[in-house]
Design a protein around this motif. Sequence first.
Motif, PDB file in Angstrom:
ATOM      1  N   LYS A   1       0.827  -1.208   0.000  1.00  0.00           N
ATOM      2  CA  LYS A   1       0.000   0.000   0.000  1.00  0.00           C
ATOM      3  C   LYS A   1       0.863   1.260   0.000  1.00  0.00           C
ATOM      4  CE  LYS A   1      -3.936   2.057   2.377  1.00  0.00           C
ATOM      5  NZ  LYS A   1      -4.886   1.920   3.477  1.00  0.00           N
ATOM      6  N   ALA A   2       1.891   1.283   0.844  1.00  0.00           N
ATOM      7  CA  ALA A   2       2.755   2.462   0.947  1.00  0.00           C
ATOM      8  C   ALA A   2       3.563   2.685  -0.330  1.00  0.00           C
ATOM      9  CB  ALA A   2       3.689   2.323   2.144  1.00  0.00           C
ATOM     10  N   ALA A   3       3.931   1.597  -1.003  1.00  0.00           N
ATOM     11  CA  ALA A   3       4.734   1.710  -2.223  1.00  0.00           C
ATOM     12  C   ALA A   3       3.868   1.896  -3.463  1.00  0.00           C
ATOM     13  CB  ALA A   3       5.620   0.475  -2.382  1.00  0.00           C
ATOM     14  N   GLY A   4       2.564   1.659  -3.321  1.00  0.00           N
ATOM     15  CA  GLY A   4       1.667   1.795  -4.465  1.00  0.00           C
ATOM     16  C   GLY A   4       1.799   0.663  -5.469  1.00  0.00           C
ATOM     17  N   VAL A   5       2.087  -0.536  -4.951  1.00  0.00           N
ATOM     18  CA  VAL A   5       2.228  -1.714  -5.808  1.00  0.00           C
ATOM     19  C   VAL A   5       1.383  -2.850  -5.230  1.00  0.00           C
ATOM     20  CG1 VAL A   5       4.570  -1.066  -6.545  1.00  0.00           C
ATOM     21  CG2 VAL A   5       4.274  -2.562  -4.569  1.00  0.00           C
ATOM     22  N   SER A   6       1.350  -3.976  -5.923  1.00  0.00           N
ATOM     23  CA  SER A   6       0.581  -5.122  -5.441  1.00  0.00           C
ATOM     24  C   SER A   6       1.395  -5.946  -4.445  1.00  0.00           C
ATOM     25  CB  SER A   6       0.184  -6.020  -6.618  1.00  0.00           C
ATOM     26  OG  SER A   6       1.318  -6.692  -7.131  1.00  0.00           O
ATOM     27  N   LYS A   7       0.688  -6.806  -3.698  1.00  0.00           N
ATOM     28  CA  LYS A   7       1.362  -7.721  -2.778  1.00  0.00           C
ATOM     29  C   LYS A   7       2.304  -8.642  -3.548  1.00  0.00           C
ATOM     30  CE  LYS A   7      -2.151  -9.705  -1.000  1.00  0.00           C
ATOM     31  NZ  LYS A   7      -3.037 -10.566  -0.198  1.00  0.00           N
ATOM     32  N   GLY A   8       1.884  -9.025  -4.748  1.00  0.00           N
ATOM     33  CA  GLY A   8       2.711  -9.893  -5.583  1.00  0.00           C
ATOM     34  C   GLY A   8       4.037  -9.252  -5.940  1.00  0.00           C
ATOM     35  N   THR A   9       4.005  -7.953  -6.212  1.00  0.00           N
ATOM     36  CA  THR A   9       5.233  -7.239  -6.534  1.00  0.00           C
ATOM     37  C   THR A   9       6.164  -7.224  -5.330  1.00  0.00           C
ATOM     38  OG1 THR A   9       4.148  -5.871  -8.194  1.00  0.00           O
ATOM     39  CG2 THR A   9       6.208  -5.026  -7.273  1.00  0.00           C
ATOM     40  N   VAL A  10       5.618  -6.977  -4.154  1.00  0.00           N
ATOM     41  CA  VAL A  10       6.434  -6.989  -2.930  1.00  0.00           C
ATOM     42  C   VAL A  10       7.040  -8.378  -2.741  1.00  0.00           C
ATOM     43  CG1 VAL A  10       6.439  -6.700  -0.414  1.00  0.00           C
ATOM     44  CG2 VAL A  10       5.073  -5.161  -1.843  1.00  0.00           C
ATOM     45  N   ASP A  11       6.251  -9.420  -2.935  1.00  0.00           N
ATOM     46  CA  ASP A  11       6.732 -10.789  -2.793  1.00  0.00           C
ATOM     47  C   ASP A  11       7.863 -11.067  -3.777  1.00  0.00           C
ATOM     48  OD1 ASP A  11       6.262 -13.617  -1.687  1.00  0.00           O
ATOM     49  OD2 ASP A  11       6.161 -13.926  -3.864  1.00  0.00           O
ATOM     50  N   ARG A  12       7.705 -10.630  -5.035  1.00  0.00           N
ATOM     51  CA  ARG A  12       8.751 -10.855  -6.037  1.00  0.00           C
ATOM     52  C   ARG A  12      10.038 -10.116  -5.675  1.00  0.00           C
ATOM     53  NH1 ARG A  12       4.167 -10.725  -9.157  1.00  0.00           N
ATOM     54  NH2 ARG A  12       4.401  -8.551  -9.773  1.00  0.00           N
ATOM     55  N   VAL A  13       9.912  -8.926  -5.113  1.00  0.00           N
ATOM     56  CA  VAL A  13      11.101  -8.184  -4.678  1.00  0.00           C
ATOM     57  C   VAL A  13      11.771  -8.900  -3.510  1.00  0.00           C
ATOM     58  CG1 VAL A  13      11.933  -6.041  -3.628  1.00  0.00           C
ATOM     59  CG2 VAL A  13      10.314  -5.936  -5.528  1.00  0.00           C
ATOM     60  N   LEU A  14      10.982  -9.315  -2.532  1.00  0.00           N
ATOM     61  CA  LEU A  14      11.533  -9.974  -1.341  1.00  0.00           C
ATOM     62  C   LEU A  14      12.256 -11.269  -1.676  1.00  0.00           C
ATOM     63  CD1 LEU A  14       8.635  -9.532   1.228  1.00  0.00           C
ATOM     64  CD2 LEU A  14      10.880  -8.437   1.294  1.00  0.00           C
ATOM     65  N   HIS A  15      11.712 -12.019  -2.628  1.00  0.00           N
ATOM     66  CA  HIS A  15      12.257 -13.334  -2.955  1.00  0.00           C
ATOM     67  C   HIS A  15      13.068 -13.330  -4.242  1.00  0.00           C
ATOM     68  CE1 HIS A  15      10.082 -14.965   0.400  1.00  0.00           C
ATOM     69  NE2 HIS A  15       8.993 -14.369  -0.038  1.00  0.00           N
TER      70      HIS A  15
ATOM     71  N   ARG B   1      12.420 -12.929  -7.420  1.00  0.00           N
ATOM     72  CA  ARG B   1      11.941 -13.788  -8.503  1.00  0.00           C
ATOM     73  C   ARG B   1      10.953 -13.018  -9.358  1.00  0.00           C
ATOM     74  NH1 ARG B   1       9.417 -17.495  -4.193  1.00  0.00           N
ATOM     75  NH2 ARG B   1       7.616 -16.289  -3.596  1.00  0.00           N
ATOM     76  N   GLY B   2      10.896 -13.372 -10.590  1.00  0.00           N
ATOM     77  CA  GLY B   2       9.963 -12.715 -11.498  1.00  0.00           C
ATOM     78  C   GLY B   2      10.470 -11.363 -11.959  1.00  0.00           C
ATOM     79  N   GLU B   3       9.738 -10.804 -12.882  1.00  0.00           N
ATOM     80  CA  GLU B   3      10.106  -9.521 -13.452  1.00  0.00           C
ATOM     81  C   GLU B   3       9.478  -8.386 -12.655  1.00  0.00           C
ATOM     82  OE1 GLU B   3      12.164  -8.928 -16.072  1.00  0.00           O
ATOM     83  OE2 GLU B   3      12.579 -11.074 -16.014  1.00  0.00           O
ATOM     84  N   VAL B   4      10.311  -7.472 -12.180  1.00  0.00           N
ATOM     85  CA  VAL B   4       9.857  -6.279 -11.474  1.00  0.00           C
ATOM     86  C   VAL B   4      10.647  -5.112 -12.052  1.00  0.00           C
ATOM     87  CG1 VAL B   4       9.664  -5.124  -9.234  1.00  0.00           C
ATOM     88  CG2 VAL B   4       9.434  -7.600  -9.361  1.00  0.00           C
ATOM     89  N   SER B   5       9.945  -4.049 -12.393  1.00  0.00           N
ATOM     90  CA  SER B   5      10.646  -2.886 -12.941  1.00  0.00           C
ATOM     91  C   SER B   5      11.600  -2.311 -11.893  1.00  0.00           C
ATOM     92  CB  SER B   5       9.655  -1.815 -13.393  1.00  0.00           C
ATOM     93  OG  SER B   5       9.060  -1.179 -12.276  1.00  0.00           O
ATOM     94  N   ARG B   6      12.633  -1.685 -12.368  1.00  0.00           N
ATOM     95  CA  ARG B   6      13.623  -1.074 -11.476  1.00  0.00           C
ATOM     96  C   ARG B   6      12.960  -0.045 -10.570  1.00  0.00           C
ATOM     97  NH1 ARG B   6      16.348   3.535 -12.055  1.00  0.00           N
ATOM     98  NH2 ARG B   6      15.799   3.683 -14.244  1.00  0.00           N
ATOM     99  N   LYS B   7      12.049   0.745 -11.149  1.00  0.00           N
ATOM    100  CA  LYS B   7      11.357   1.784 -10.392  1.00  0.00           C
ATOM    101  C   LYS B   7      10.531   1.175  -9.246  1.00  0.00           C
ATOM    102  CE  LYS B   7       8.124   5.621 -11.048  1.00  0.00           C
ATOM    103  NZ  LYS B   7       7.308   6.345 -12.019  1.00  0.00           N
ATOM    104  N   SER B   8       9.776   0.123  -9.548  1.00  0.00           N
ATOM    105  CA  SER B   8       8.956  -0.533  -8.520  1.00  0.00           C
ATOM    106  C   SER B   8       9.827  -1.169  -7.446  1.00  0.00           C
ATOM    107  CB  SER B   8       8.054  -1.595  -9.140  1.00  0.00           C
ATOM    108  OG  SER B   8       7.070  -0.994  -9.944  1.00  0.00           O
TER     109      SER B   8
END
Length: 67
Positions: free
Chosen positions: A15-29, A31-38
Amino acid sequence: MNNEGNKVTINDVAKAAGVSKGTVDRVLHNRGEVSRKSKEKVLKVIEELGFRPNLYASLLASQKERL
């Protein structure tokens, strides 16, 4: 923004980053494609909020029986 006795959750970070839970999960682990900005936004919010993954929840999730 915190809940459950001031523990920061993935939902709070998302919520604070303005992204989905899935995006946070991909960053934490990492895995997957996440934009540099996100990724940068998520990492910044994680640091600001002091998010720490719940190791017990991770352990429980990894112990699920897979069919």
